[in-house]
Design a protein around this motif. Structure first.
Motif, mmCIF file in Angstrom:
data_model
loop_
_atom_site.group_PDB
_atom_site.id
_atom_site.type_symbol
_atom_site.label_atom_id
_atom_site.label_comp_id
_atom_site.label_asym_id
_atom_site.label_seq_id
_atom_site.Cartn_x
_atom_site.Cartn_y
_atom_site.Cartn_z
ATOM 1 N N VAL A 172 0.851 -1.191 0.000
ATOM 2 C CA VAL A 172 0.000 0.000 0.000
ATOM 3 C C VAL A 172 0.882 1.235 0.000
ATOM 4 C CG1 VAL A 172 -1.736 1.304 1.281
ATOM 5 C CG2 VAL A 172 -1.824 -1.211 1.254
ATOM 6 N N ASN A 173 0.667 2.125 -0.971
ATOM 7 C CA ASN A 173 1.391 3.393 -1.020
ATOM 8 C C ASN A 173 0.699 4.363 -0.069
ATOM 9 O OD1 ASN A 173 2.344 6.035 -1.678
ATOM 10 N ND2 ASN A 173 3.002 5.284 -3.675
ATOM 11 N N MET A 174 1.368 4.682 1.030
ATOM 12 C CA MET A 174 0.727 5.474 2.077
ATOM 13 C C MET A 174 0.501 6.924 1.676
ATOM 14 S SD MET A 174 0.228 3.006 3.993
ATOM 15 C CE MET A 174 -0.697 3.884 5.239
ATOM 16 N N THR A 175 1.336 7.470 0.808
ATOM 17 C CA THR A 175 1.102 8.829 0.339
ATOM 18 C C THR A 175 -0.249 8.928 -0.355
ATOM 19 O OG1 THR A 175 3.391 9.586 0.150
ATOM 20 C CG2 THR A 175 1.829 10.526 -1.390
ATOM 21 N N GLU A 176 -0.538 7.969 -1.230
ATOM 22 C CA GLU A 176 -1.829 7.997 -1.930
ATOM 23 C C GLU A 176 -2.984 7.861 -0.948
ATOM 24 O OE1 GLU A 176 -1.838 4.962 -4.859
ATOM 25 O OE2 GLU A 176 -0.372 5.960 -6.166
ATOM 26 N N ARG A 177 -2.895 6.866 -0.070
ATOM 27 C CA ARG A 177 -4.022 6.615 0.843
ATOM 28 C C ARG A 177 -4.243 7.791 1.790
ATOM 29 N NH1 ARG A 177 -5.634 1.140 0.922
ATOM 30 N NH2 ARG A 177 -5.076 0.297 -1.120
ATOM 31 N N PHE A 178 -3.170 8.331 2.335
ATOM 32 C CA PHE A 178 -3.326 9.445 3.273
ATOM 33 C C PHE A 178 -3.777 10.720 2.563
ATOM 34 C CE2 PHE A 178 -0.212 7.212 6.283
ATOM 35 C CZ PHE A 178 -1.238 6.792 7.114
ATOM 36 N N SER A 179 -3.365 10.910 1.318
ATOM 37 C CA SER A 179 -3.828 12.085 0.564
ATOM 38 C C SER A 179 -5.335 12.041 0.382
ATOM 39 C CB SER A 179 -3.133 12.146 -0.800
ATOM 40 O OG SER A 179 -1.753 12.378 -0.670
ATOM 41 N N TYR A 180 -5.866 10.868 0.025
ATOM 42 C CA TYR A 180 -7.310 10.740 -0.171
ATOM 43 C C TYR A 180 -8.050 10.898 1.159
ATOM 44 C CZ TYR A 180 -5.694 8.623 -4.563
ATOM 45 O OH TYR A 180 -5.069 8.376 -5.759
ATOM 46 N N LEU A 181 -7.535 10.255 2.200
ATOM 47 C CA LEU A 181 -8.190 10.318 3.508
ATOM 48 C C LEU A 181 -8.252 11.745 4.027
ATOM 49 C CD1 LEU A 181 -9.282 9.315 6.244
ATOM 50 C CD2 LEU A 181 -6.915 8.726 6.865
ATOM 51 N N THR A 182 -7.120 12.432 4.045
ATOM 52 C CA THR A 182 -7.080 13.761 4.650
ATOM 53 C C THR A 182 -7.864 14.781 3.832
ATOM 54 O OG1 THR A 182 -4.927 14.179 3.574
ATOM 55 C CG2 THR A 182 -4.897 13.345 5.831
ATOM 56 N N MET A 183 -7.870 14.645 2.505
ATOM 57 C CA MET A 183 -8.678 15.556 1.686
ATOM 58 C C MET A 183 -10.163 15.285 1.887
ATOM 59 S SD MET A 183 -8.624 18.138 -0.444
ATOM 60 C CE MET A 183 -7.138 18.263 -1.452
ATOM 61 N N ASP A 184 -10.533 14.015 2.033
ATOM 62 C CA ASP A 184 -11.940 13.705 2.317
ATOM 63 C C ASP A 184 -12.374 14.319 3.644
ATOM 64 O OD1 ASP A 184 -12.733 12.390 0.051
ATOM 65 O OD2 ASP A 184 -12.396 10.374 0.826
ATOM 66 N N ILE A 185 -11.524 14.211 4.654
ATOM 67 C CA ILE A 185 -11.847 14.801 5.956
ATOM 68 C C ILE A 185 -12.023 16.307 5.830
ATOM 69 C CG2 ILE A 185 -10.916 15.316 8.255
ATOM 70 C CD1 ILE A 185 -9.694 12.496 8.248
ATOM 71 N N SER A 298 -4.905 19.137 4.551
ATOM 72 C CA SER A 298 -4.745 17.805 3.949
ATOM 73 C C SER A 298 -3.302 17.505 3.567
ATOM 74 C CB SER A 298 -5.656 17.673 2.725
ATOM 75 O OG SER A 298 -5.361 18.663 1.755
ATOM 76 N N ASP A 299 -2.660 18.392 2.816
ATOM 77 C CA ASP A 299 -1.272 18.147 2.402
ATOM 78 C C ASP A 299 -0.353 17.985 3.602
ATOM 79 O OD1 ASP A 299 -2.159 18.417 -0.141
ATOM 80 O OD2 ASP A 299 -0.780 20.008 -0.732
ATOM 81 N N THR A 300 -0.502 18.873 4.575
ATOM 82 C CA THR A 300 0.389 18.826 5.734
ATOM 83 C C THR A 300 0.168 17.560 6.557
ATOM 84 O OG1 THR A 300 -1.204 20.150 6.988
ATOM 85 C CG2 THR A 300 0.569 21.335 5.889
ATOM 86 N N MET A 301 -1.101 17.167 6.721
ATOM 87 C CA MET A 301 -1.403 15.967 7.493
ATOM 88 C C MET A 301 -0.906 14.718 6.763
ATOM 89 S SD MET A 301 -2.522 14.729 10.256
ATOM 90 C CE MET A 301 -2.966 16.364 10.826
ATOM 91 N N SER A 302 -1.055 14.691 5.449
ATOM 92 C CA SER A 302 -0.568 13.565 4.662
ATOM 93 C C SER A 302 0.941 13.418 4.807
ATOM 94 C CB SER A 302 -0.938 13.763 3.188
ATOM 95 O OG SER A 302 -0.338 12.777 2.380
ATOM 96 N N SER A 448 -4.560 22.138 16.961
ATOM 97 C CA SER A 448 -5.251 21.195 17.839
ATOM 98 C C SER A 448 -5.966 20.123 17.025
ATOM 99 C CB SER A 448 -6.251 21.944 18.732
ATOM 100 O OG SER A 448 -6.976 21.050 19.539
ATOM 101 N N MET A 449 -6.633 20.542 15.951
ATOM 102 C CA MET A 449 -7.319 19.576 15.094
ATOM 103 C C MET A 449 -6.327 18.621 14.458
ATOM 104 S SD MET A 449 -9.725 20.202 11.747
ATOM 105 C CE MET A 449 -10.315 18.799 10.784
ATOM 106 N N ALA A 450 -5.175 19.126 14.048
ATOM 107 C CA ALA A 450 -4.166 18.290 13.390
ATOM 108 C C ALA A 450 -3.693 17.174 14.314
ATOM 109 C CB ALA A 450 -2.989 19.151 12.948
ATOM 110 N N TYR A 451 -3.401 17.510 15.564
ATOM 111 C CA TYR A 451 -2.941 16.490 16.508
ATOM 112 C C TYR A 451 -4.049 15.466 16.797
ATOM 113 C CZ TYR A 451 1.638 18.440 17.734
ATOM 114 O OH TYR A 451 2.955 18.846 17.709
ATOM 115 N N THR A 452 -5.275 15.955 16.940
ATOM 116 C CA THR A 452 -6.386 15.030 17.207
ATOM 117 C C THR A 452 -6.589 14.077 16.035
ATOM 118 O OG1 THR A 452 -7.510 16.646 18.624
ATOM 119 C CG2 THR A 452 -8.853 14.871 17.701
ATOM 120 N N GLU A 453 -6.634 14.627 14.835
ATOM 121 C CA GLU A 453 -6.847 13.815 13.632
ATOM 122 C C GLU A 453 -5.729 12.794 13.458
ATOM 123 O OE1 GLU A 453 -6.893 14.490 8.785
ATOM 124 O OE2 GLU A 453 -7.390 16.169 10.114
#
Length: 526
Positions: A172-185, A298-302, A448-453
């Motif tokens: 699993v390419n984590m960059t792809e998965r996390f990009s989709y997840l964080t943008m969806d959020i 999204s980008d930063t969280m990914s 705060s949201m970033a750490y929680t997420e």
């Protein structure tokens, strides 16, 4: 014939005068400029194209770190630019009422009358926008939004489970998965709008960061800020493409069609942005804020999550300690949500901080300059003991500071324990040099949201799954690459990020294994 000769003569004269002009400018910048005493590369003293060149190569953060190694804690990185590498300068610049954003950020302005949280230089306007946005990212709002966030995380987990079917794990390419997840959020958080990137391909173009590199290049060339902002609108539209523009407009109009309090999302910005009579002006302002907030969230969280999973997959001791903490704190995956138990996972927080330190999502320099009104004051502007001439852009490079051995010994080693040493002096020194969200009045409002997420995503993933580095070529994805900069022998264990104001990255590729019995719960999630 005579006309041609006359034109040629005029052209030669113009070229000669231009050459003389630039030679005179160069001599002034080297010998008579107020910043002439500061060390730095010769080409940087002469032209802002030094920074633009490395920004275009996506490695300005590495070059800045290398320049600090060569020239010391203060480097002249442009004719009118000083970049610092100390915690003292960090405080003096970003917590200083006499300093504001550099005028170079005007290139991010979408229209003459449209000011976003990111582009505005006026401190009062920025404070007003920030004050209005504050409640939306406050604890009460985040608690109301948390079920939506967890729903998206559960989709992410179910997709991981699909990659483990038939007892054979697909990397699993984590960059792809996390990009989709964080943008969806973030699409839900900002607009209450489902982009569904994790389950559909239609809107995945939204995760492209191509225009960021042009922003980063332009920030190194302050003269571009004097060009009318309307000229840049067409460039941005071309880079983003009509799909991006149309999708944003659709998201904004869909939200405006609802009651202003239909959902606790950021367009609740209807209050923040104060809808004017001109709907088009409002949509442009909303788009300005949305572009910034979507990418910031999204980008930063990914980047943070991709880097953390890279380091955990290569540091067994850290991986095992984090797994033990999470699985001993919670009895089931449903308990993993914000609150005292999640906050008690101190090693989880230390791992997140160490990933943010080693791979800062905004790795470059956030340029600042002295407020014009303060020039007339009797006291000079002083940064870390240096008197700064008016008109000078100043900043601290986050990547360089995070890899400064004075604050972080063995800076290229993944050591979460450095944030849990128990030694007051060591802990204080580490946090003084730690600024992934910047500091001061323009520090990240969504910290705060970033750490929680991030905490929820990591904890739930490690509750349901074990993972390891993929084998073969796929497993090498994400490793630092040699680009002629940054002393590769030191960076060999580093996660590879490219500086485009935010970051570009790829990988790591990991193999996941569901925990027996526990992962069956994922199928029960509606």
């Amino acid at each position: 014939m005579e006309l041609l000769q006359s034109l040629l003569l005029h052209a030669l004269n113009a070229a000669f005068l231009t050459l003389i002009y630039h030679i005179a400018i160069g001599i002034h910048r080297l010998l008579f400029h107020p910043l002439r005493k500061y060390p730095g590369p010769l080409t940087a003293k002469l032209s802002g194209f030094y920074g633009a060149y490395y920004a275009w190569g996506r490695n300005l953060h590495l070059k800045t770190w290398e320049d600090h190694k060569k020239y010391g804690p203060v480097v002249r990185q442009g004719p009118n630019k000083l970049v610092f590498n100390s915690a003292g300068a960090l405080r003096d610049i970003y917590q200083n009422e006499r300093i504001t954003k550099s005028r170079a950020y005007l290139i991010a302005q979408r229209a003459p009358s449209v000011w976003g949280l990111f582009s505005t230089m006026d401190r009062q306007m920025h404070q007003k926008k920030r004050k209005l946005l504050g409640p939306v990212v406050g604890n009460r709002s985040l608690q109301a939004f948390e079920p939506t966030m967890i729903d998206q995380v559960d989709i992410f987990l179910r997709n991981l489970l699909l990659s483990c079917q038939d007892n054979s794990s697909t990397p699993v390419n984590m960059t792809e998965r996390f990009s989709y997840l964080t943008m969806d959020i973030m699409s839900h958080f900002v607009f209450g709008y489902p982009l569904n990137l994790q389950s559909e391909t239609v809107h995945r173009f939204m995760t492209r960061s191509t225009p960021n590199i042009f922003l980063n290049v332009a920030l190194q060339l302050p003269f571009l800020s004097k060009i009318p902002v309307s000229y840049f609108r067409h460039i941005r539209a071309l880079l983003r493409g009509s799909q991006y523009h149309n999708t944003q407009t659709k998201m904004i109009k869909a939200r405006l069609a609802k009651s202003s309090h239909a959902k606790q999302d950021l367009l609740y910005m209807s209050d923040t942005l104060q809808i004017p009579e001109d709907d088009n002006t409002f949509i442009e302002e909303a788009r300005s804020e949305a572009t910034f907030i979507l990418l910031a969230g999204s980008d930063t969280m990914s980047t943070c999550l991709s880097a953390l999973f890279f380091y955990l997959s290569r540091n067994t001791r850290c991986y095992q300690r984090l797994v033990s903490e999470i699985r001993s704190t919670f009895r089931n995956g449903g308990e993993i949500r914000s609150g005292s138990r999640l906050a008690s996972c101190r090693y989880l927080r230390a791992c997140l901080d160490e990933a943010l330190r080693m791979s800062p999502p905004i790795p470059g320099t956030l340029w600042r300059e002295q407020v014009l009104e303060s020039y007339s004051g009797t006291d000079p502007l002083v940064i870390d003991g240096h008197i700064i001439p008016p008109g000078t852009e100043v900043g601290v490079n986050t990547y360089a500071l995070h890899h400064n051995e004075n604050y972080f010994p063995e800076p290229f080693e993944f050591k979460p324990e450095r944030f849990l040493s128990g030694d007051v002096d060591i802990d204080k020194r580490a946090y003084e040099g730690f600024a992934p969200f910047s500091i001061g009045p323009r520090g990240c409002i969504g910290k705060s949201m970033a750490y929680t997420e991030a905490s929820i995503i990591v904890a739930k993933t490690l509750w349901y799954f074990d993972f390891e580095q993929a084998q073969g070529e796929a497993g090498e994805l994400g490793k630092a690459k040699s680009c002629g900069l940054g002393r590769m022998e030191e960076r060999i264990a580093e996660y590879h990020i490219r500086d485009v104001f935010a970051t570009e990255h790829d990988g790591p590729c990991l193999n996941f294994r569901p925990r027996e019995h526990y992962a069956h719960d994922l199928g029960k999630v509606p």
